[in-house]
Design a protein around this motif. Structure first.
Motif, short mmCIF file in Angstrom:
data_model
loop_
_atom_site.label_atom_id
_atom_site.label_comp_id
_atom_site.label_asym_id
_atom_site.label_seq_id
_atom_site.Cartn_x
_atom_site.Cartn_y
_atom_site.Cartn_z
N GLY A 32 0.82 -1.21 0.00
CA GLY A 32 0.00 0.00 0.00
C GLY A 32 0.85 1.26 0.00
O GLY A 32 0.58 2.22 -0.72
N VAL A 33 1.91 1.25 0.82
CA VAL A 33 2.80 2.41 0.91
C VAL A 33 3.52 2.63 -0.43
O VAL A 33 3.64 3.76 -0.91
CB VAL A 33 3.80 2.21 2.08
CG1 VAL A 33 4.99 3.14 1.96
CG2 VAL A 33 3.08 2.43 3.41
N ALA B 57 1.16 4.29 -2.84
CA ALA B 57 1.02 5.73 -2.55
C ALA B 57 2.26 6.48 -3.04
O ALA B 57 2.15 7.52 -3.71
CB ALA B 57 0.83 5.94 -1.05
N MET B 58 3.43 5.95 -2.75
CA MET B 58 4.69 6.61 -3.14
C MET B 58 4.75 6.79 -4.66
O MET B 58 5.13 7.84 -5.17
CB MET B 58 5.86 5.75 -2.63
CG MET B 58 7.22 6.29 -2.99
SD MET B 58 8.54 5.17 -2.41
CE MET B 58 8.45 3.86 -3.63
N LEU B 59 4.35 5.73 -5.39
CA LEU B 59 4.39 5.81 -6.85
C LEU B 59 3.40 6.84 -7.39
O LEU B 59 3.56 7.34 -8.51
CB LEU B 59 4.09 4.43 -7.46
CG LEU B 59 5.20 3.39 -7.28
CD1 LEU B 59 4.71 2.00 -7.68
CD2 LEU B 59 6.44 3.78 -8.09
N HIS C 127 8.51 -1.35 11.21
CA HIS C 127 8.84 -1.79 9.85
C HIS C 127 9.39 -0.63 9.00
O HIS C 127 10.26 -0.84 8.16
CB HIS C 127 7.60 -2.39 9.17
CG HIS C 127 7.88 -2.95 7.81
ND1 HIS C 127 8.66 -4.07 7.62
CD2 HIS C 127 7.52 -2.53 6.58
CE1 HIS C 127 8.76 -4.32 6.32
NE2 HIS C 127 8.07 -3.39 5.67
N PHE C 128 8.86 0.57 9.26
CA PHE C 128 9.30 1.73 8.47
C PHE C 128 10.39 2.50 9.22
O PHE C 128 10.46 3.73 9.17
CB PHE C 128 8.10 2.61 8.11
CG PHE C 128 7.12 1.90 7.22
CD1 PHE C 128 7.42 1.68 5.88
CD2 PHE C 128 5.92 1.40 7.72
CE1 PHE C 128 6.54 1.00 5.05
CE2 PHE C 128 5.03 0.71 6.90
CZ PHE C 128 5.35 0.51 5.56
N ASP C 129 11.24 1.77 9.92
CA ASP C 129 12.34 2.38 10.66
C ASP C 129 13.57 1.48 10.48
O ASP C 129 13.48 0.38 9.92
CB ASP C 129 11.95 2.48 12.15
CG ASP C 129 12.78 3.50 12.91
OD1 ASP C 129 13.83 3.94 12.40
OD2 ASP C 129 12.37 3.84 14.04
N VAL D 131 11.53 3.08 0.11
CA VAL D 131 10.33 3.71 0.67
C VAL D 131 10.72 4.66 1.81
O VAL D 131 10.25 5.79 1.90
CB VAL D 131 9.38 2.60 1.18
CG1 VAL D 131 8.38 3.12 2.17
CG2 VAL D 131 8.67 1.92 0.01
N MET D 132 11.63 4.20 2.66
CA MET D 132 12.03 5.02 3.81
C MET D 132 12.76 6.28 3.38
O MET D 132 12.64 7.33 4.03
CB MET D 132 12.90 4.20 4.77
CG MET D 132 12.08 3.21 5.58
SD MET D 132 13.12 2.00 6.42
CE MET D 132 14.19 3.05 7.37
#
Ligand code: G1P
Length: 276
Positions: A39-40, A43-45, A65-67, A91-92
């Motif tokens: 999902g992330v 959104a980023m794309l 997870h996003f760290d 992503v990060m």
């Protein structure tokens, strides 16, 4: 320009118990990547890089997870295994992550309202990570919705035809066709009985919402199941102005159900094999 995207992730995931007893359902992997990361990335794309999460208790695995995981990353530094972290590192590097909590489960509308301070006074995307979307022949759904927002400057929802027997799982719309794939919404019902559904066009978990949605949600009474429904608030927007539904291009898997989850897993695994 839309830069923000909200991820309501406080739900319990009871359909996957006992797997989700202490693990967020959004962390369940499709092959080797957790649902929330799909999902992330979507959104980023679409250019949405300021990401807000409406999280719940016992869901620390999502912010983790996003760290960075120093111990793991030090351990595998310089080895071939580091390559496995490339997508999450991308992503990060591209996105910022902000979190708030929904401390009572009062429905999707309530979850969105909990994200108000994170989203502020500008249009934003919403991704329900349970719905995993792919598209082999073009941009993913969120990119399609963002393009439509630029054209129409109003709330945009993604819809797909579902069998009549399944309409009671979704928000269902009716409206006037503007083209083969665009509909101006005139009615929207959350989880109707098949006999009461206005059509078989079901809303899936991708939206672009204009920020007036927050005041509207505040004034929306609890609907079906005693929950504040996003569907009811969007119907108010449609009646006050304009809401566009888009029959999106691509495939969507209902990973909130065990059968949809298995189907997504098989499809994505097969695509991997085809690429090798
Ligand atoms: C939510 C929404 C519903 C929408 C669905 C898409 O329902 O309330 O309108 O059609 O997501 O997945 P839930 O799946 O949380 O019951």
């Amino acid at each position: 320009m839309i830069k923000k995207c909200l991820f309501p992730v406080a739900g319990y995931g009871t359909r996957f118990l006992p797997a989700t007893k202490s693990m967020p359902k959004e962390m369940l992997p499709i092959v080797d990547k957790p649902l929330i990361q799909y999902g992330v990335e979507e959104a980023m794309l679409a250019g949405l890089t300021d990401l807000g999460f409406v999280n719940g208790r016992n869901k620390r695995a999502i912010p983790d997870h996003f760290d960075i995981n120093y111990e793991l990353e030090a351990e595998i530094a310089g080895s071939g295994k580091e390559e496995k972290l490339s997508t999450i590192r991308e992503v990060m590097a591209a996105c910022t992550f902000s979190y708030t909590r929904q401390n009572q489960m009062q429905g999707l509308g309530h979850a969105i309202l909990c994200g108000r301070t994170l989203m502020g006074d500008q249009p934003f995307g919403v991704v329900l990570a349970d719905d995993l979307c792919i598209n082999d022949s073009g941009p993913l759904v969120m990119s399609q919705l963002v393009s439509l927002y630029k054209q129409f400057r109003c709330t945009i929802v993604a819809v797909q035809e579902v069998p009549e027997s399944e309409v009671d799982k979704y928000g269902v719309i009716a409206g006037e066709a503007l083209s083969d794939n665009l509909i101006r919404v005139t009615d929207m019902v959350e989880k109707p009985a098949p006999s009461e559904a206005p059509s078989n066009l079901a809303v899936i978990g991708r939206y672009v919402l204009t920020p007036d949605i927050f005041d509207i949600i505040e004034n929306t009474e609890p609907g079906i199941n005693g929950e504040v429904q996003l569907t009811d608030a969007i119907l108010t927007q449609a009646r006050q102005g304009c809401v566009i539904a888009c029959k999106f291009e691509g495939e969507r898997f209902d990973c909130g159900s065990v059968s949809g989850f298995v189907e997504a897993t098989n499809t994505i695994y097969q695509k991997r094999l085809d690429r090798v």
